[in-house]
Design an enzyme around this catalytic site. Structure first.
Site, mmCIF file in Angstrom:
data_model
loop_
_atom_site.group_PDB
_atom_site.id
_atom_site.type_symbol
_atom_site.label_atom_id
_atom_site.label_comp_id
_atom_site.label_asym_id
_atom_site.label_seq_id
_atom_site.Cartn_x
_atom_site.Cartn_y
_atom_site.Cartn_z
ATOM 1 N N LYS A 13 0.820 -1.207 0.000
ATOM 2 C CA LYS A 13 0.000 0.000 0.000
ATOM 3 C C LYS A 13 0.868 1.278 0.000
ATOM 4 O O LYS A 13 0.448 2.321 -0.475
ATOM 5 C CB LYS A 13 -0.939 0.033 1.218
ATOM 6 C CG LYS A 13 -1.871 -1.156 1.380
ATOM 7 C CD LYS A 13 -3.031 -1.135 0.416
ATOM 8 C CE LYS A 13 -4.084 -2.195 0.726
ATOM 9 N NZ LYS A 13 -3.627 -3.590 0.483
HETATM 10 C C1 LIG Z 1 -4.110 -4.717 -0.129
HETATM 11 C C2 LIG Z 1 -3.280 -5.938 -0.222
HETATM 12 C C3 LIG Z 1 -3.507 -6.926 -1.221
HETATM 13 C C4 LIG Z 1 -4.638 -6.835 -2.215
HETATM 14 O O1 LIG Z 1 -4.487 -5.807 -3.150
HETATM 15 P P1 LIG Z 1 -5.735 -5.274 -3.987
HETATM 16 O O2 LIG Z 1 -5.251 -4.088 -4.707
HETATM 17 O O3 LIG Z 1 -6.802 -4.944 -2.974
HETATM 18 O O4 LIG Z 1 -6.166 -6.383 -4.896
HETATM 19 C C5 LIG Z 1 -2.655 -8.016 -1.255
HETATM 20 N N1 LIG Z 1 -1.661 -8.180 -0.346
HETATM 21 C C6 LIG Z 1 -1.429 -7.267 0.618
HETATM 22 C C7 LIG Z 1 -0.336 -7.513 1.599
HETATM 23 C C8 LIG Z 1 -2.215 -6.113 0.721
HETATM 24 O O5 LIG Z 1 -1.980 -5.224 1.701
#
Ligand SMILES: *Cc1c(COP(=O)(O)O)cnc(C)c1O
Length: 511
Positions: free
Chosen positions: A116
Site C-alpha cells: 500500500k
Molecule cells: C491490499 C493488499 C492486497 C490486495 O491488493 P488489492 O489491490 O486490494 O487487490 C494483497 N496483499 C497485501 C499484503 C495487501 O496489503
C-alpha cells in the site's frame, strides 16, 4: 486527459477533480478517457532511469494538468531511499530473481512494509496539489476505517503533509498487536488514531455515516475543512500502481533478462482488484504482457468470475492467513468491466445493479472474450499457502509472506496446466515479518504458545515473534518493525461507533 465515469454520463472531469472527489456522484468510478501509449523505445529509455523518474513520467501521461517537474518533485520525495523512514531499498521496488523464468517484485520496502506504501507515499502529495488546482480553499480531513494495513500506510503517507489532517478508526479488538502499535505510535502533528468499540464493519459504517452527515459537514466547513477518503478506488491510488509493472519490465530489460518487446506474465495476489487492474492498464498502454494471473485465497470469488464469467458474492466469507485478500466485493473490478464492455457505462450500471440487488451478475460474448484474452486465475487453500512458504524457504532459500505465497502457488499451478514458459513476475505484497505468526507456523514453529495463524489472540507478544522469525530464518527484520517494540502508543482514545462524529470534531478543533 479527462476522466469519465464507469456508469456513463457525458460529463468528464480533470485528473485533479477525480482525485479530490474520489467517487463520481452517480456512484461510479473515474476512468481515463484513453490509454496513453508506451512505445518499445520509450520503455528502453525509461529502463535507464531511476524509479522516481519512471514514476513521474508515467503519471504525467495521465495527469496532464500537472507538469513533469511538479510530478518529479513529488515522486523524488516519495520514492526516496535517503529520506529517514522512507524506502529501505535504492531500487524502491526491486526484483528478486529466483531462477531464469521466475522473479518476485518486492513492493514492501516502504515505511509500513506492505505494498500500500507504493501508492500512499505519493498520493497525499497528488491530493494536496489537486486541491489547489481545483480552486478548493479549505483543508482536507481524511477519514479512514481500517482493518489493519491501510490505516498505517495512510497515516505514514499523510504524516505532516501540508493542509491535510488524517484520522484513522480501527476496531478495538480487530487488529493485531503489531498493527495496533504501528498505528498508535504514529508520529506527526496532523494525525489522529482512535479505537472503535466493535468490529471492522462498525468502524466502516461509522465512517460512512459521518460522510453523509450534513450537519457535521457544515460544522467542518465553518472550521475550514472538508472530508475525503484515501481508499483504493481513488484514482490517486491507482495511477502510481501502474508504474511498478512498467518499472519491473524496465529492470528485466536493463539486466538483459528479456529482449525488447518480449512478453512477460504477472501473477498478482488479489483482493480489491486495484493492484492487478494497474497491471491491465499498463498492458493497455503497450507494456508487453502475456498473461495477468489473478490469484485468490479461499475467498475465490474472482477466480470463479474469471473462469466462469459469473460474479457471485452469495457465498461464505472466510477469514484466512492472507487477510488483505479476504473480500467478497472487489470494488475496482468495476473499472475492468468498463474496459471489457468497450466503455459502455449502461452495461456497467446494469452489472452493478444486478450485484446490489441479486448479489451476482454474468458477463458473456465479447466482454468475456476480452477478459479471457489477458487474464488467467487460480486459488490457493490455507494448507497450500503454508506449504508454499515452507517449501520456498527450504528449497529456494527465499522467505515470503502469506499473500505472496498465494500468488506463487497459483503461478506454479498455472504453469503446470498451461506449459507456458514465459518469464513470470510474482507480485510480492508484504514483508514476511508483517505476518510473522503465520509464517512461523508455516515453517514448523507452531509450538510458540499456541499462536494462531490469523493472529489476533496470540498469547505471546507479537513483537517477540518478529525476533523469533529472524532467528529461525537468518533474515533481517525490516527497520520499522525492528524498532517497534521500543515505541510507545501516542493515541489511546476509544470511542463508541455513535460517538465517532464527536471525535472528528474534537480532532479538527483541538488537534
Ligand atoms: C491490499 C493488499 C492486497 C490486495 O491488493 P488489492 O489491490 O486490494 O487487490 C494483497 N496483499 C497485501 C499484503 C495487501 O496489503
Amino acid at each position: 486527459m479527462k476522466y469519465k465515469c464507469t456508469r456513463g454520463g457525458d460529463a468528464s472531469v480533470t485528473g485533479s477533480t477525480a482525485i479530490v472527489t474520489g467517487l463520481s456522484n452517480n456512484g461510479g468510478l473515474y476512468v481515463p478517457e484513453y490509454f496513453p501509449s508506451l512505445t518499445p523505445d520509450k520503455i528502453e529509455e525509461l529502463s535507464k532511469e531511476p524509479y522516481s523518474r519512471r514514476a513521474s513520467y508515467i503519471m504525467s501521461l495521465f495527469l496532464t494538468e500537472f507538469n513533469l517537474n511538479e510530478l518529479t518533485d513529488y515522486t523524488d520525495a516519495a520514492y526516496n531511499a535517503k529520506r529517514e523512514n522512507g524506502f529501505r531499498n535504492d531500487k524502491i521496488a526491486p526484483l528478486y530473481k529466483m531462477n531464469n523464468t521466475t522473479y518476485f517484485l518486492e513492493l514492501w520496502h516502504g515505511p509500513t512494509c506492505a505494498f500500500k506504501d507504493m501508492a500512499l507515499q505519493v498520493m497525499p502529495r497528488l491530493l494536496t496539489a489537486s486541491i489547489k488546482k481545483t480552486g478548493e480553499k479549505r483543508e482536507v480531513c481524511i477519514l479512514v476505517a481500517t482493518s489493519g494495513d491501510t490505516g498505517k500506510a495512510a497515516l505514514d503517507g499523510f504524516c505532516d503533509i501540508e493542509n491535510t489532517k488524517i484520522m484513522v478508526f480501527y476496531p478495538q479488538n480487530g487488529v493485531s498487536k503489531i498493527q495496533k502499535l504501528q498505528m498508535t505510535s504514529q508520529k506527526g502533528a496532523n494525525v489522529n488514531v482512535t479505537a472503535v468499540e466493535g468490529n471492522f464493519d462498525d468502524a466502516q459504517t461509522g465512517v460512512k455515516v459521518i460522510f453523509s452527515d450534513k450537519a457535521l459537514t457544515d460544522e467542518l466547513d465553518k472550521e475550514g475543512f472538508f472530508l475525503s477518503s484515501a481508499n483504493s478506488i481513488n484514482w490517486g491510488r491507482l495511477v502510481p500502481q501502474i508504474v511498478y509493472y512498467i518499472s519491473a519490465y524496465c529492470d528485466l530489460l536493463a539486466g538483459k533478462k528479456i529482449k525488447s518487446g518480449e512478453k512477460v506474465n504477472f501473477c498478482v495476489p488479489t483482493g480489491n482488484f486495484g493492484n492487478i487492474l494497474a497491471g491491465y492498464y499498463a498492458e493497455r498502454m503497450g507494456l508487453p504482457v502475456n498473461k495477468l494471473i489473478c490469484a485468490s485465497n479461499r475467498n475465490d470469488v474472482l477466480t470463479q468470475f474469471i473462469n466462469t464469467g459469473v460474479y457471485d458474492k452469495n457465498r461464505p466469507f472466510y477469514t484466512t492467513v492472507s487477510p488483505s485478500m479476504d473480500i467478497l466485493v472487489s470494488s475496482n473490478l468495476e473499472r475492468l468491466l468498463y474496459e471489457l464492455s468497450d466503455k459502455d457505462g449502461s452495461a456497467v450500471t446494469a452489472y452493478m445493479k444486478s450485484l446490489s440487488e441479486k448479489g451476482y451478475y454474468e458477463i458473456t460474448g465479447t466482454v468475456r472474450k476480452e477478459l479471457k484474452r489477458i487474464f488467467s486465475s487460480g486459488y490457493c487453500s490455507e494448507e497450500d499457502t503454508m506449504r508454499t512458504i515452507k517449501n520456498t524457504f527450504e528449497n529456494d532459500g527465499y522467505l515470503i509472506d502469506t499473500h505472496t505465497a498465494v500468488a506463487y502457488k497459483v503461478l506454479n499451478d498455472y504453469r503446470a496446466v498451461s506449459n507456458d514458459g514465459t518469464v513470470s513476475i510474482v507480485i510480492s505484497t508484504a514483508s514476511p515479518f508483517k505476518f510473522c505468526n503465520a509464517v512461523l507456523e508455516a515453517l514448523g514453529h507452531s509450538e510458540i504458545n499456541g499462536a494462531t495463524a490469523s493472529g489476533c489472540d496470540i498469547l505471546e507478544d507479537e513483537t517477540d515473534l518478529i525476533e523469533k522469525l529472524s532467528r529461525a530464518t537468518g533474515c533481517d527484520i525490516p527497520a520499522p518493525l525492528a524498532t517497534l517494540k521500543n515505541e510507545l502508543p501516542r493515541f489511546t482514545d476509544v470511542t463508541r461507533p455513535e460517538k465517532m462524529k464527536e471525535s472528528v470534531l474534537k480532532f479538527i478543533r483541538e488537534g
